[in-house]
Design an enzyme around this catalytic site. Structure first.
Site, PDB file in Angstrom:
ATOM      1  N   CYS A  35       1.015  -1.131   0.052  1.00 22.37           N
ATOM      2  CA  CYS A  35      -0.038  -0.037   0.009  1.00 22.37           C
ATOM      3  C   CYS A  35       0.709   1.240  -0.100  1.00 22.37           C
ATOM      4  O   CYS A  35       2.216   1.131  -0.378  1.00 22.37           O
ATOM      5  CB  CYS A  35      -0.990  -0.032   1.042  1.00 22.37           C
ATOM      6  N   ASP A  60      -7.986   3.926   0.963  1.00 25.37           N
ATOM      7  CA  ASP A  60      -7.104   4.116   2.016  1.00 25.37           C
ATOM      8  C   ASP A  60      -7.958   4.696   3.245  1.00 25.37           C
ATOM      9  O   ASP A  60      -8.683   5.703   3.125  1.00 25.37           O
ATOM     10  CB  ASP A  60      -6.168   5.503   1.432  1.00 25.37           C
ATOM     11  N   ASN A  65       2.145   1.550   4.600  1.00 22.44           N
ATOM     12  CA  ASN A  65       2.589   0.361   4.898  1.00 22.44           C
ATOM     13  C   ASN A  65       2.220   0.316   6.482  1.00 22.44           C
ATOM     14  O   ASN A  65       3.116  -0.306   7.294  1.00 22.44           O
ATOM     15  CB  ASN A  65       4.169  -0.091   4.742  1.00 22.44           C
ATOM     16  N   CYS A  82      -1.523   0.862   7.307  1.00 22.52           N
ATOM     17  CA  CYS A  82      -2.971   0.560   7.406  1.00 22.52           C
ATOM     18  C   CYS A  82      -3.059  -0.861   6.698  1.00 22.52           C
ATOM     19  O   CYS A  82      -3.342  -1.704   7.230  1.00 22.52           O
ATOM     20  CB  CYS A  82      -3.591   1.673   7.269  1.00 22.52           C
ATOM     21  N   ARG A  83      -3.364  -0.500   5.447  1.00 20.23           N
ATOM     22  CA  ARG A  83      -3.857  -1.439   4.483  1.00 20.23           C
ATOM     23  C   ARG A  83      -2.920  -2.870   4.249  1.00 20.23           C
ATOM     24  O   ARG A  83      -3.464  -4.102   4.657  1.00 20.23           O
ATOM     25  CB  ARG A  83      -4.271  -1.082   3.057  1.00 20.23           C
ATOM     26  N   SER A  84      -1.840  -2.681   3.874  1.00 25.22           N
ATOM     27  CA  SER A  84      -1.038  -3.773   3.510  1.00 25.22           C
ATOM     28  C   SER A  84      -0.539  -4.634   4.952  1.00 25.22           C
ATOM     29  O   SER A  84      -0.419  -5.689   4.874  1.00 25.22           O
ATOM     30  CB  SER A  84       0.163  -3.462   2.578  1.00 25.22           C
TER      31      SER A  84
HETATM   32  P1  4NP Z   1      -1.846   2.949   4.089  1.00 29.31           P
HETATM   33  O1  4NP Z   1      -2.547   4.054   4.584  1.00 29.31           O
HETATM   34  O2  4NP Z   1      -1.280   3.316   2.727  1.00 29.31           O
HETATM   35  O3  4NP Z   1      -2.924   1.850   4.056  1.00 29.31           O
HETATM   36  O4  4NP Z   1      -0.799   2.349   5.078  1.00 29.31           O
HETATM   37  C1  4NP Z   1      -1.895   5.393   4.621  1.00 29.31           C
HETATM   38  C2  4NP Z   1      -0.729   5.694   5.852  1.00 29.31           C
HETATM   39  C3  4NP Z   1      -0.330   6.954   5.998  1.00 29.31           C
HETATM   40  C4  4NP Z   1      -0.387   7.694   5.034  1.00 29.31           C
HETATM   41  C5  4NP Z   1      -1.304   7.505   3.775  1.00 29.31           C
HETATM   42  C6  4NP Z   1      -1.733   6.410   3.727  1.00 29.31           C
HETATM   43  N1  4NP Z   1       0.271   8.917   5.130  1.00 29.31           N
HETATM   44  O5  4NP Z   1       0.280   9.693   3.960  1.00 29.31           O
HETATM   45  O6  4NP Z   1       1.003   9.092   5.864  1.00 29.31           O
END
Ligand code: 4NP
Length: 173
Positions: A26, A144, A29, A31-33
């Site tokens: 993702c 996201d 790294n 939340c989703r992955s």
């Molecule tokens: P992820 O979510 O891609 O599912 O881990 C996010 C976590 C942090 C950010 C964006 C998406 N960020 O911009 O910090």
């Protein structure tokens, strides 16, 4: 090649492999992955298959390198029995050697991976998570949840549990 045949092709290619090495990707790294990583590991462990799978996750961005998953995701995952302890890292070119299937959560992650892929054969390893999800939702990707409320995290976990079940069944055929 349409998306469904990509899923079928990945399943056929991977089913014969004694060791299945998969990487969820993702943006952050956190939340989703890492949630996909934890859900998939739980399914594989429950199937008594841990020795035949290598599961990891990474982010296209490097803003959270070394961090545990987002606190909100850890809380929502824990309620479903998943203890998320992954430490964030950025995806790297050598991941295309170290994994047989590379699974982006959304189209932006997929585009980044296609840029990093060193060869056309490496690029063939990229198959979006949405291909394994057959829950009805208004999304054609895993959205996201970072700027969302509790429902966003619950939706992501619903989608990942469904997709990881299908992935496990596909690759174990
Ligand atoms: P992820 O979510 O891609 O599912 O881990 C996010 C976590 C942090 C950010 C964006 C998406 N960020 O911009 O910090």
């Amino acid at each position: 090649m349409d998306n469904h045949s990509k899923r079928a092709q990945a399943a056929a290619r991977m089913a014969a492999m004694p060791l299945k090495r998969i990487l969820f990707v993702c943006l952050g790294n956190i939340c989703r992955s890492p949630a996909a990583n934890g859900v998939m590991q739980a399914i594989v462990d429950a199937g008594g298959d841990s020795a035949r799978w290598v599961i990891d996750s990474a982010g296209t961005g490097n803003y959270h390198t070394g961090d545990l998953p987002d606190h909100r995701m850890r809380v929502h995952a824990r309620r479903r029995g998943y203890d998320l302890t992954h430490r964030a890292r950025q995806v790297r070119e050598s991941d295309f050697d170290d994994f047989d299937l590379i699974i982006p959560m959304d189209a932006s992650n997929e585009r980044t991976l296609r840029r990093i892929a060193p060869t056309p054969e490496a690029e063939e390893k990229i198959v979006p998570m949405a291909q394994w999800i057959d829950l009805s939702s208004r999304y054609d990707h895993v959205p996201d949840p970072y700027y969302e409320g509790a429902e966003g995290f619950e939706l992501v976990l619903d989608m990942l549990e469904n997709g990881c079940d299908n992935l496990y069944n596909d690759l174990n055929k």
